[in-house]
Scaffold this motif. Sequence first.
Motif, PDB file in Angstrom:
ATOM      1  N   MET A  51       1.013  -1.381   0.158  1.00  0.00           N
ATOM      2  CA  MET A  51      -0.205   0.517   0.431  1.00  0.00           C
ATOM      3  C   MET A  51       0.838   0.981   0.324  1.00  0.00           C
ATOM      4  O   MET A  51       2.088   1.080   0.748  1.00  0.00           O
ATOM      5  N   LEU A  52       0.445   2.080  -0.887  1.00  0.00           N
ATOM      6  CA  LEU A  52       1.354   3.728  -0.936  1.00  0.00           C
ATOM      7  C   LEU A  52      -0.053   4.545  -0.700  1.00  0.00           C
ATOM      8  O   LEU A  52      -0.413   4.776  -1.161  1.00  0.00           O
ATOM      9  N   ASP A  81      -1.072  -9.047  -5.586  1.00  0.00           N
ATOM     10  CA  ASP A  81      -0.206 -10.310  -4.641  1.00  0.00           C
ATOM     11  C   ASP A  81      -1.544 -11.529  -3.946  1.00  0.00           C
ATOM     12  O   ASP A  81      -1.265 -12.117  -2.880  1.00  0.00           O
ATOM     13  N   THR A  82      -3.115 -11.123  -4.789  1.00  0.00           N
ATOM     14  CA  THR A  82      -3.729 -11.982  -4.148  1.00  0.00           C
ATOM     15  C   THR A  82      -4.295 -12.697  -5.299  1.00  0.00           C
ATOM     16  O   THR A  82      -2.865 -13.830  -5.781  1.00  0.00           O
ATOM     17  N   GLU A  83      -4.335 -14.205  -4.881  1.00  0.00           N
ATOM     18  CA  GLU A  83      -4.961 -15.691  -5.325  1.00  0.00           C
ATOM     19  C   GLU A  83      -5.607 -14.714  -6.797  1.00  0.00           C
ATOM     20  O   GLU A  83      -5.761 -16.329  -7.670  1.00  0.00           O
ATOM     21  N   PRO A 339       2.785  -1.858   3.789  1.00  0.00           N
ATOM     22  CA  PRO A 339       2.986  -3.623   3.745  1.00  0.00           C
ATOM     23  C   PRO A 339       1.601  -3.898   3.275  1.00  0.00           C
ATOM     24  O   PRO A 339       0.690  -3.019   2.931  1.00  0.00           O
ATOM     25  N   SER A 340       1.379  -4.911   1.704  1.00  0.00           N
ATOM     26  CA  SER A 340      -0.126  -4.876   1.626  1.00  0.00           C
ATOM     27  C   SER A 340      -1.048  -5.088   2.544  1.00  0.00           C
ATOM     28  O   SER A 340      -1.156  -6.280   3.758  1.00  0.00           O
ATOM     29  N   ILE A 341      -2.596  -5.208   2.944  1.00  0.00           N
ATOM     30  CA  ILE A 341      -4.114  -5.913   3.199  1.00  0.00           C
ATOM     31  C   ILE A 341      -3.655  -6.860   3.263  1.00  0.00           C
ATOM     32  O   ILE A 341      -3.704  -7.667   3.887  1.00  0.00           O
ATOM     33  N   PRO A 347       6.657  -8.816   2.892  1.00  0.00           N
ATOM     34  CA  PRO A 347       6.312  -8.842   1.214  1.00  0.00           C
ATOM     35  C   PRO A 347       7.219  -9.586   0.679  1.00  0.00           C
ATOM     36  O   PRO A 347       6.916 -10.358  -0.569  1.00  0.00           O
ATOM     37  N   CYS A 348       8.607 -10.315   1.198  1.00  0.00           N
ATOM     38  CA  CYS A 348       9.396 -11.037   0.392  1.00  0.00           C
ATOM     39  C   CYS A 348       8.784 -12.632   0.469  1.00  0.00           C
ATOM     40  O   CYS A 348       9.393 -13.927   0.034  1.00  0.00           O
TER      41      CYS A 348
END
Length: 352
Positions: A51-52, A81-83, A339-341, A347-348
Amino acid sequence: MKKITLRLPIVILLVLNLFGFQLYGQDVTFTHFMQNPIYYNPASVGIDQGMLISLNYRRALMYLPSKFETIALGIDQSLHDTEIKGLGGMGLFLTRNQEGDGNYNTTALGIPFSARVVVSEFLKFQVGIAPVIYQKSINFDNLVFFDQLHPYYGVVVPKSQLSLLTSNQTVTFFDFHIGIFGRYESDPTDQSNVRNNVFDFGFSIQHLPEPNQSFEHVTAKLPSKYSLMMRYSHVVATYGYQEASIQPLMLLEKQGSMENIITGINFKYKTFSLGAYMRHEQNSLMDVTELMSLIGTEFQLHERSFSSMQINYSFDLLVKSKQVNKNVTNELSIILKLPSIHHPKDPCHFRF
């Protein structure tokens, strides 16, 4: 008083032309355009994982009597980065532009979202669209018109007859933007703060339907704006600086009769960045050249989650213009990288 009466119809036509046929109206251009890509290109949302949140403040031509002030807020969340494959990202931006000490205001609210196409391990593209709602308003009570003036006594009439004719002080209209954004990485990570060679490039069209922005019952289309952005980040580790990079960048814009070009270069070393640019804008009314300098720093908030806060400040000096004497513009941007929600931890562990 007869002279004023005779000239009144002419003044009315001039005012209606100014606020009805805004053929030369143009959008705000930010010096920190790479720190505010969501404003220029909806396809840029989600290009990085996480998130930015960005906040930009711009005060243009500070030495002029009137105030030219812009505030922009952007929120960018990755979805790739989701499924669910094929998603890029989704965001929100809100801009508020004030001209003439708040007498003329423009507010825009947009919700951009993008889809992602992975060409190879190193190259990816995103296409995006953003529905936008615009609202423009003008305060006629704070304006002084010709029929209020006396050649010796100044303002003698508290209320102008012209302000009574222009009753519609607010106009709201729907708009949308489209764009494409690509990225080539020498070491793909989907993280903007990982040091590698990255080439970003994007093209967008704003105000695609050219909506009517008139305050009166006439047609005054908002011209479409075409933008081309490019940036190349090159790590200079071969020269002994393991944490340094150089970033040449460019922005090209065209909107109606306006043509704008910004070229420059950034130098980044660890958490410190320094940039120098040149901007040239030309339209049917003005020909402007500015020299711009940028300084910035980045603070790490959480090591494992790659969270950070970036602060940038730029100083623009107007060096060439036949219409305006030398003037300055200040701009400040604050960027939070979170980080992404979907993955609040490191995140790595969730590389695309």
